[in-house]
Design an enzyme around this catalytic site. Structure first.
Site, mmCIF file in Angstrom:
data_model
loop_
_atom_site.group_PDB
_atom_site.id
_atom_site.type_symbol
_atom_site.label_atom_id
_atom_site.label_comp_id
_atom_site.label_asym_id
_atom_site.label_seq_id
_atom_site.Cartn_x
_atom_site.Cartn_y
_atom_site.Cartn_z
ATOM 1 N N ASP A 74 1.014 -1.172 -0.193
ATOM 2 C CA ASP A 74 -0.038 0.013 -0.011
ATOM 3 C C ASP A 74 0.982 1.292 0.018
ATOM 4 O O ASP A 74 2.012 1.230 0.224
ATOM 5 C CB ASP A 74 -0.916 0.075 1.192
ATOM 6 C CG ASP A 74 -0.150 -0.382 2.592
ATOM 7 O OD1 ASP A 74 0.980 -0.285 2.427
ATOM 8 O OD2 ASP A 74 -0.923 -0.658 3.460
ATOM 9 N N ASN A 143 -6.670 -2.429 14.505
ATOM 10 C CA ASN A 143 -7.885 -2.601 14.045
ATOM 11 C C ASN A 143 -8.332 -4.081 13.294
ATOM 12 O O ASN A 143 -9.474 -4.273 12.627
ATOM 13 C CB ASN A 143 -8.600 -1.429 13.538
ATOM 14 C CG ASN A 143 -8.133 -1.124 11.864
ATOM 15 O OD1 ASN A 143 -7.092 -1.908 11.417
ATOM 16 N ND2 ASN A 143 -8.458 -0.191 11.365
ATOM 17 N N HIS A 145 -6.689 -4.427 10.477
ATOM 18 C CA HIS A 145 -6.232 -4.380 8.999
ATOM 19 C C HIS A 145 -5.210 -5.167 8.436
ATOM 20 O O HIS A 145 -4.272 -5.172 8.947
ATOM 21 C CB HIS A 145 -6.153 -2.898 8.590
ATOM 22 C CG HIS A 145 -5.176 -2.055 8.993
ATOM 23 N ND1 HIS A 145 -5.258 -0.647 9.278
ATOM 24 C CD2 HIS A 145 -4.101 -2.509 9.320
ATOM 25 C CE1 HIS A 145 -4.107 -0.171 9.409
ATOM 26 N NE2 HIS A 145 -3.227 -1.155 9.394
ATOM 27 N N GLU A 150 -9.432 -1.647 5.495
ATOM 28 C CA GLU A 150 -9.913 -1.449 7.013
ATOM 29 C C GLU A 150 -11.166 -2.185 7.133
ATOM 30 O O GLU A 150 -11.927 -2.720 6.268
ATOM 31 C CB GLU A 150 -10.362 0.160 7.045
ATOM 32 C CG GLU A 150 -8.919 1.227 6.714
ATOM 33 C CD GLU A 150 -8.053 1.139 7.761
ATOM 34 O OE1 GLU A 150 -8.087 0.324 8.634
ATOM 35 O OE2 GLU A 150 -7.488 2.264 7.749
HETATM 36 P P1 PGA Z 1 2.733 -1.451 12.912
HETATM 37 O O1 PGA Z 1 1.664 -1.561 11.651
HETATM 38 O O2 PGA Z 1 3.713 -2.650 12.290
HETATM 39 O O3 PGA Z 1 3.483 -0.169 12.572
HETATM 40 O O4 PGA Z 1 2.155 -1.954 13.918
HETATM 41 C C1 PGA Z 1 1.026 -2.601 11.190
HETATM 42 C C2 PGA Z 1 -0.091 -2.295 10.109
HETATM 43 O O5 PGA Z 1 -0.853 -1.185 10.510
HETATM 44 O O6 PGA Z 1 -0.184 -2.930 9.433
#
Ligand code: PGA
Length: 252
Positions: A74, A143, A145, A150
């Site tokens: 992404d 969350n 995702h 999302e």
């Molecule tokens: P993070 O993010 O590795 O910074 O915890 C993970 C994500 O949002 O997929």
């Protein structure tokens, strides 16, 4: 500790450093077994250690990225690639500038594209033309995702343009001067794109992720927790550190 639970191979590592080195070993093995591997890559805090280890293995001559192609999950949208919070910048800074990969073989959704929908379709077909992803590296959002898919009513099938959740904007504001600077939209592979990769490597670190780790592995499969789709994938390795595995280990 290593356990098989349904389609998941679950590895619990002592700490973040060990999660990172185990992940780097798995990626290096993939590349050694197929020098033209197509890797799916992720951003965020979680994969940084694995990228450092891969750069070290590359310098030692253990792994060669010359013929490897990569697709990132992404990118924020819109965002200038020169912005030090763009994922384009992140990937160069954390990995691509430190390994012998050909810059032309690294793909990230273009946050500068004038037409987001067109960019998404082209990105999806670039993945297909490359023969699909052999190994997709993933983190998980608080969350649930994966990529920037999302919580939603459906599992998106292909690369698409999304509005970021308020919770994601809040979580990612730690990287920006303030929450208002976090882009409100992104381009992301769909859950379907991720599910079409041959293998998945999910890294989960820290006590803050203990609850979502349990939901992803044992919870009901629902697009409200996009990571639960992984329960339907045929080959997922999950590496957790002990704090992240706190609610998982007792259920194995
Ligand atoms: P993070 O993010 O590795 O910074 O915890 C993970 C994500 O949002 O997929």
């Amino acid at each position: 500790m290593e356990k098989i639970y349904k389609n998941f191979r679950i590895l619990v590592a002592e700490d973040y450093e060990k999660v990172s080195s185990m992940a780097a070993d798995i990626i290096a093995k993939q590349v050694s077994s197929k020098i033209t591997s197509v890797l799916g890559l992720a951003t965020g805090s979680t994969p940084v250690g694995a990228y450092q280890d891969l750069a070290r293995l590359n310098k030692l001559g253990v792994v060669d990225f010359e013929k490897v192609t990569t697709f990132n999950l992404d990118e924020y949208y819109p965002i200038n690639k020169k912005n030090n919070q763009s994922y384009d910048y992140f990937m160069k800074d954390n990995l691509f500038n430190h390994i012998n990969i050909a810059p032309g073989n690294t793909f990230i959704p273009n946050g500068e594209a004038a037409d987001a929908a067109k960019e998404c379709l082209e990105y999806e077909s670039r993945i297909e033309s490359a023969g699909g992803i052999d190994l997709q590296l993933l983190g998980i959002g608080l969350n649930g995702h994966i990529g920037f898919n999302e919580p939603a009513d459906i599992f998106p099938q292909i690369t698409h343009h999304v509005k970021l959740d308020d919770s994601t904007i809040k979580a990612n504001s730690r990287f920006f001067d303030n929450a208002n600077d976090v882009p409100k939209h992104a381009l992301t592979m769909g859950v379907g794109t991720i599910m079409r990769s041959a293998q998945i490597l999910l890294l989960i670190s820290g006590a803050g992720k203990a609850e979502i780790a349990q939901k992803v592995i044992f919870g009901d499969i629902t697009p409200k927790v996009p990571g639960t789709a992984l329960q339907l994938h045929r080959s997922v390795t999950v590496i957790l550190d002990k704090p992240a595995a706190e609610k998982v280990t007792p259920m194995l």
